[in-house]
Design a protein around this motif. Sequence first.
Motif, PDB file in Angstrom:
ATOM      1  N   HIS A   1     -41.777 -32.010 -62.288  1.00  0.00           N
ATOM      2  CA  HIS A   1     -41.519 -31.205 -60.702  1.00  0.00           C
ATOM      3  C   HIS A   1     -40.445 -30.382 -61.222  1.00  0.00           C
ATOM      4  O   HIS A   1     -39.153 -30.544 -61.575  1.00  0.00           O
ATOM      5  CB  HIS A   1     -41.270 -32.473 -59.624  1.00  0.00           C
ATOM      6  CG  HIS A   1     -41.113 -31.703 -58.595  1.00  0.00           C
ATOM      7  ND1 HIS A   1     -40.211 -30.782 -58.146  1.00  0.00           N
ATOM      8  CD2 HIS A   1     -41.797 -31.950 -57.163  1.00  0.00           C
ATOM      9  CE1 HIS A   1     -40.298 -30.510 -56.549  1.00  0.00           C
ATOM     10  NE2 HIS A   1     -41.351 -30.943 -56.270  1.00  0.00           N
ATOM     11  N   GLN A   2     -40.610 -29.088 -60.974  1.00  0.00           N
ATOM     12  CA  GLN A   2     -39.851 -27.964 -61.251  1.00  0.00           C
ATOM     13  C   GLN A   2     -38.474 -28.023 -60.622  1.00  0.00           C
ATOM     14  O   GLN A   2     -37.436 -27.660 -61.318  1.00  0.00           O
ATOM     15  CB  GLN A   2     -40.491 -26.635 -61.284  1.00  0.00           C
ATOM     16  CG  GLN A   2     -39.590 -25.370 -61.486  1.00  0.00           C
ATOM     17  CD  GLN A   2     -39.025 -25.343 -62.853  1.00  0.00           C
ATOM     18  OE1 GLN A   2     -39.972 -25.861 -63.825  1.00  0.00           O
ATOM     19  NE2 GLN A   2     -38.213 -24.381 -63.078  1.00  0.00           N
ATOM     20  N   TYR A   3     -38.561 -28.532 -59.452  1.00  0.00           N
ATOM     21  CA  TYR A   3     -37.186 -28.647 -58.645  1.00  0.00           C
ATOM     22  C   TYR A   3     -36.294 -29.954 -59.037  1.00  0.00           C
ATOM     23  O   TYR A   3     -35.122 -29.901 -58.930  1.00  0.00           O
ATOM     24  CB  TYR A   3     -37.626 -28.476 -57.307  1.00  0.00           C
ATOM     25  CG  TYR A   3     -38.237 -26.966 -56.798  1.00  0.00           C
ATOM     26  CD1 TYR A   3     -37.921 -25.787 -57.690  1.00  0.00           C
ATOM     27  CD2 TYR A   3     -39.074 -26.956 -55.848  1.00  0.00           C
ATOM     28  CE1 TYR A   3     -38.790 -24.788 -57.412  1.00  0.00           C
ATOM     29  CE2 TYR A   3     -39.822 -25.590 -55.678  1.00  0.00           C
ATOM     30  CZ  TYR A   3     -39.366 -24.552 -56.478  1.00  0.00           C
ATOM     31  OH  TYR A   3     -40.094 -23.424 -56.230  1.00  0.00           O
ATOM     32  N   THR A   4     -37.092 -30.804 -58.701  1.00  0.00           N
ATOM     33  CA  THR A   4     -36.180 -32.493 -58.828  1.00  0.00           C
ATOM     34  C   THR A   4     -35.954 -32.511 -60.384  1.00  0.00           C
ATOM     35  O   THR A   4     -34.990 -33.294 -60.641  1.00  0.00           O
ATOM     36  CB  THR A   4     -37.237 -33.432 -58.568  1.00  0.00           C
ATOM     37  OG1 THR A   4     -38.274 -33.789 -59.495  1.00  0.00           O
ATOM     38  CG2 THR A   4     -37.954 -33.164 -56.980  1.00  0.00           C
ATOM     39  N   LYS A   5     -36.667 -32.161 -61.240  1.00  0.00           N
ATOM     40  CA  LYS A   5     -36.312 -32.004 -62.753  1.00  0.00           C
ATOM     41  C   LYS A   5     -36.549 -33.434 -63.464  1.00  0.00           C
ATOM     42  O   LYS A   5     -36.115 -33.906 -64.542  1.00  0.00           O
ATOM     43  CB  LYS A   5     -34.825 -31.635 -62.875  1.00  0.00           C
ATOM     44  CG  LYS A   5     -34.452 -30.134 -62.648  1.00  0.00           C
ATOM     45  CD  LYS A   5     -35.396 -29.175 -63.354  1.00  0.00           C
ATOM     46  CE  LYS A   5     -35.121 -27.708 -63.038  1.00  0.00           C
ATOM     47  NZ  LYS A   5     -35.897 -26.617 -63.552  1.00  0.00           N
ATOM     48  N   LYS A   6     -37.371 -34.282 -62.635  1.00  0.00           N
ATOM     49  CA  LYS A   6     -37.576 -35.520 -63.138  1.00  0.00           C
ATOM     50  C   LYS A   6     -38.443 -35.358 -64.471  1.00  0.00           C
ATOM     51  O   LYS A   6     -39.414 -34.484 -64.513  1.00  0.00           O
ATOM     52  CB  LYS A   6     -38.711 -36.457 -62.166  1.00  0.00           C
ATOM     53  CG  LYS A   6     -37.672 -36.508 -61.121  1.00  0.00           C
ATOM     54  CD  LYS A   6     -38.418 -37.727 -59.963  1.00  0.00           C
ATOM     55  CE  LYS A   6     -37.600 -38.176 -58.814  1.00  0.00           C
ATOM     56  NZ  LYS A   6     -38.120 -39.032 -57.805  1.00  0.00           N
ATOM     57  N   PRO A   7     -38.042 -36.072 -65.446  1.00  0.00           N
ATOM     58  CA  PRO A   7     -38.773 -35.829 -66.724  1.00  0.00           C
ATOM     59  C   PRO A   7     -40.077 -36.404 -66.992  1.00  0.00           C
ATOM     60  O   PRO A   7     -40.365 -37.196 -66.157  1.00  0.00           O
ATOM     61  CB  PRO A   7     -37.615 -36.216 -67.547  1.00  0.00           C
ATOM     62  CG  PRO A   7     -37.377 -37.612 -66.840  1.00  0.00           C
ATOM     63  CD  PRO A   7     -36.848 -37.234 -65.445  1.00  0.00           C
ATOM     64  N   VAL A   8     -40.959 -35.603 -67.626  1.00  0.00           N
ATOM     65  CA  VAL A   8     -42.034 -36.150 -68.229  1.00  0.00           C
ATOM     66  C   VAL A   8     -41.936 -37.251 -69.053  1.00  0.00           C
ATOM     67  O   VAL A   8     -41.240 -36.954 -70.081  1.00  0.00           O
ATOM     68  CB  VAL A   8     -43.153 -34.885 -68.802  1.00  0.00           C
ATOM     69  CG1 VAL A   8     -44.556 -35.532 -69.318  1.00  0.00           C
ATOM     70  CG2 VAL A   8     -43.449 -34.104 -67.718  1.00  0.00           C
ATOM     71  N   THR A   9     -42.547 -38.433 -68.987  1.00  0.00           N
ATOM     72  CA  THR A   9     -42.383 -39.524 -70.013  1.00  0.00           C
ATOM     73  C   THR A   9     -43.849 -39.732 -70.461  1.00  0.00           C
ATOM     74  O   THR A   9     -44.753 -39.327 -70.019  1.00  0.00           O
ATOM     75  CB  THR A   9     -41.825 -40.835 -69.365  1.00  0.00           C
ATOM     76  OG1 THR A   9     -42.737 -41.122 -68.404  1.00  0.00           O
ATOM     77  CG2 THR A   9     -40.522 -40.385 -68.652  1.00  0.00           C
TER      78      THR A   9
ATOM     79  N   GLN B   1     -44.446 -22.887 -58.911  1.00  0.00           N
ATOM     80  CA  GLN B   1     -44.213 -23.790 -57.691  1.00  0.00           C
ATOM     81  C   GLN B   1     -44.910 -24.903 -57.845  1.00  0.00           C
ATOM     82  O   GLN B   1     -46.142 -24.838 -58.082  1.00  0.00           O
ATOM     83  CB  GLN B   1     -44.667 -22.782 -56.579  1.00  0.00           C
ATOM     84  CG  GLN B   1     -43.793 -21.474 -56.428  1.00  0.00           C
ATOM     85  CD  GLN B   1     -44.424 -20.554 -55.502  1.00  0.00           C
ATOM     86  OE1 GLN B   1     -45.565 -20.757 -55.113  1.00  0.00           O
ATOM     87  NE2 GLN B   1     -43.495 -19.815 -54.514  1.00  0.00           N
ATOM     88  N   PRO B   2     -44.192 -26.160 -57.532  1.00  0.00           N
ATOM     89  CA  PRO B   2     -44.973 -27.487 -57.761  1.00  0.00           C
ATOM     90  C   PRO B   2     -45.905 -27.498 -56.812  1.00  0.00           C
ATOM     91  O   PRO B   2     -45.752 -27.266 -55.587  1.00  0.00           O
ATOM     92  CB  PRO B   2     -43.642 -28.479 -57.749  1.00  0.00           C
ATOM     93  CG  PRO B   2     -42.592 -27.590 -57.000  1.00  0.00           C
ATOM     94  CD  PRO B   2     -42.873 -26.130 -57.332  1.00  0.00           C
ATOM     95  N   LYS B   3     -47.190 -28.380 -57.007  1.00  0.00           N
ATOM     96  CA  LYS B   3     -48.090 -28.427 -55.927  1.00  0.00           C
ATOM     97  C   LYS B   3     -48.530 -30.087 -56.282  1.00  0.00           C
ATOM     98  O   LYS B   3     -48.643 -30.472 -57.280  1.00  0.00           O
ATOM     99  CB  LYS B   3     -49.113 -27.731 -56.126  1.00  0.00           C
ATOM    100  CG  LYS B   3     -48.911 -26.318 -56.135  1.00  0.00           C
ATOM    101  CD  LYS B   3     -48.877 -25.637 -54.847  1.00  0.00           C
ATOM    102  CE  LYS B   3     -48.592 -24.253 -54.964  1.00  0.00           C
ATOM    103  NZ  LYS B   3     -48.156 -23.669 -53.448  1.00  0.00           N
TER     104      LYS B   3
END
Length: 355
Positions: free
Chosen positions: A79-87, A229-231
Amino acid sequence: MSEISRRRLLKQSATALIGLSSINLLNLLANSTSAAETAIDNLETQIYQLMRNFQIPGISIAMIRDGELFWHKSFGVKHQYTKKPVTDETIFAAASLSKPLFAYVVLKMVERGEIDLDKPLTAYTDKPLIPDPRIKLVTARRVLSHTTGFPNWSGDKPVWINNTPGSKFAYSGEGFLYLQTVVEKITGQPLEAYLQQQILKPWGMNRSSFIWQPEYQTTASYGHNRQNQPKPMSQPKAASSAGSLRTTASEYAQLLIAMMKPEASLQQMLTPQIKLSDSLDWGLGWGLEKTNKGNFFWHWGDLVTFKSFTVASKDLKTGIVILTNSQNGLKICGNIVNQAIGGKHPAFKYWMIDY
């Protein structure tokens, strides 16, 4: 790095890294662990750079070497805004990568004598799908080779036939949906339940599903449009053989590994059914390409804000799965494939791919 330790990977040295490197990186390898580690680090650095250049928040990659999963890694954020990482556990929408998995299931049914590739699908239904008499020419083979004559999608209208079935290639998700109804009638199960029983659970694809799962609320990535922008990911309540698979890169790699086994039904999938160009054909569920490194099978996925690509060679027993959470995702897949398995891949010039 996951799946195997860096130490184990480095022991494979130059031999294993042929599958990870372009010719430039191969020149760095001197059969030493330091050179091998440099090659891996260079690849990862280039992926990060490509992501920045093309505004791609997150990506997950799995590599197959010698018919086995030996490296997979995730990059960026879901998520571009929350910055939660892809694992490596992050769920992506695989879109049309659903189709080869469904095709594999159909070919296993053919192997067991449960469906005939060349029998009209009307023979398995109570009534024809549409009144057009040409519907009797639609078979499982023509669905899987995209020669039904159907449009790709018909929207809310009943499907129609544009071209006489078998006469030309016309990519069609509608054909897969039609064949799905036949499979569900033969098996007596909804597609999701059948796939979980026959493929997903036996292969250890425990996070993968063709319908939305409650745990995806926290594990699924958001998609991102051209402007980053996240969707939110769509949440399918019913399975679609044409495009509803939610999965991870390492789990989808199990299909590529299965395709490398010496089974007659699988070879049928990789046998050209109709020609697209001098270097491209379509098999049963897979696009096929002739390259300077041999024959490869491939497919792409496009759910607008999720884009993906996979390509592999049964003969070389090597391949790659690339899942992205961006509408720009396909723009970097060619570069990654070049770094990963080398060669010139005409699949990237296929006209339907929307970069």
